[in-house]
Enzyme design. Structure first.
Site, PDB file in Angstrom:
ATOM      1  N   LYS A  44      -2.664  -2.483   1.010  1.00 53.80           N
ATOM      2  CA  LYS A  44      -3.513  -3.416   0.270  1.00 53.80           C
ATOM      3  C   LYS A  44      -4.540  -4.076   1.163  1.00 53.80           C
ATOM      4  O   LYS A  44      -5.718  -4.152   0.824  1.00 53.80           O
ATOM      5  CB  LYS A  44      -2.656  -4.488  -0.409  1.00 53.80           C
ATOM      6  CG  LYS A  44      -1.870  -3.933  -1.559  1.00 53.80           C
ATOM      7  CD  LYS A  44      -0.819  -4.887  -2.039  1.00 53.80           C
ATOM      8  CE  LYS A  44       0.289  -4.099  -2.741  1.00 53.80           C
ATOM      9  NZ  LYS A  44       1.496  -4.865  -2.922  1.00 53.80           N
TER      10      LYS A  44
ATOM     11  N   ASP B  30      -2.567  -4.826  -5.772  1.00 51.83           N
ATOM     12  CA  ASP B  30      -1.589  -5.869  -5.478  1.00 51.83           C
ATOM     13  C   ASP B  30      -0.710  -6.072  -6.708  1.00 51.83           C
ATOM     14  O   ASP B  30      -0.782  -5.303  -7.654  1.00 51.83           O
ATOM     15  CB  ASP B  30      -2.290  -7.171  -5.088  1.00 51.83           C
ATOM     16  CG  ASP B  30      -3.251  -7.603  -6.161  1.00 51.83           C
ATOM     17  OD1 ASP B  30      -2.949  -7.402  -7.334  1.00 51.83           O
ATOM     18  OD2 ASP B  30      -4.314  -8.131  -5.824  1.00 51.83           O
TER      19      ASP B  30
END
Length: 222
Positions: free
Chosen positions: A119, A137
């Site tokens: 991420k 996320d």
DNA sequence: AACTCGGGGCA
DNA sequence: TGCCCAGAGTT
């Protein structure tokens, strides 16, 4: 299918016209540090900490130069601060060793850095450098699964692959931020807020929840 | 795939 | 008080 995605993105944009990365993205290195700090903690808190932190630490050299305990104290109001301080020092050291202190552009290069996962790499690559990437996320994952863009059992990796397949490439970065805002302020993990959702008509989870609610209401009326 | 780190914010 | 949060590394 792509038409439905288009509809979702347009509606999200109407709801959150200001949606954008809230972290500082003028300086790639500061963005990188901020994203590492933001793991499992609200961005509000991160902003508070980085404000002072970035006054004191400008470059990777600065983070490496201080004792670990000092850096830990400087970010102590953030959760997971011991690990994060360690990671930032390791990260800074590897930037110095491998990139002469600069931040690499691609997500592959970024992900090889200590303390940088999928991420973080995607956020920095797309926000700081405009590289094509979709950062998945918890918000993006939850929203994608509820809407039916991907399947419930999909892994984070599969969610990312699916989004990259279904969303036009030049909107990958916007998609990430739209879904973040939509997930954080409307389609919350506890309370999806379906009755007031402009996406309800094509949302898989929303339809299911409304049907369940209607059934409960008619049961009460009887 | 599950576990751990973790202080602050919010109900 | 109890639960959750713009995750990553280890087992």
């Amino acid at each position: 299918m792509k038409k439905e995605i288009r509809f979702c993105l347009d509606k999200m944009h109407e709801m959150f016209p200001e949606a954008a990365c809230e972290l500082n993205h003028e300086n790639p290195f500061e963005l990188l540090v901020a994203v590492v700090l933001s793991a499992q903690c609200t961005d509000n808190l991160v902003n508070k900490v980085t404000k002072e932190l970035f006054q004191k630490y400008k470059k990777p050299e600065d983070y490496v130069a201080v004792p670990l305990e000092a850096l830990q104290q400087d970010i102590r109001s953030i959760g997971l601060y011991r690990n994060k301080a360690k990671n930032i020092q390791k990260l800074s050291q590897s930037l110095l060793d491998r990139y002469n202190g600069d931040v690499p552009r691609t997500k592959e290069q970024l992900m090889e850095l200590a303390g940088v996962g999928r991420k973080t790499a995607n956020v920095v690559a797309s926000v700081a450098f405009g590289e094509p990437a979709i950062a998945v996320d918890t918000h993006v994952e939850r929203v994608s699964k509820r809407l039916g863009i991907c399947r419930w059992k999909d892994s984070v990796n599969e969610v990312e692959q699916t989004l990259m397949r279904k969303v036009p490439k030049d909107e990958w970065s916007d998609t990430h931020h739209l879904m973040i805002f939509f997930g954080r302020y409307h389609c919350k993990s506890r309370n999806p807020n379906c009755p007031e959702c402009p996406l309800l008509q094509l949302c898989r989870e929303g339809q299911k929840r409304m049907k369940k609610r209607d059934a409960a209401n008619t049961a009460v009326l009887k």
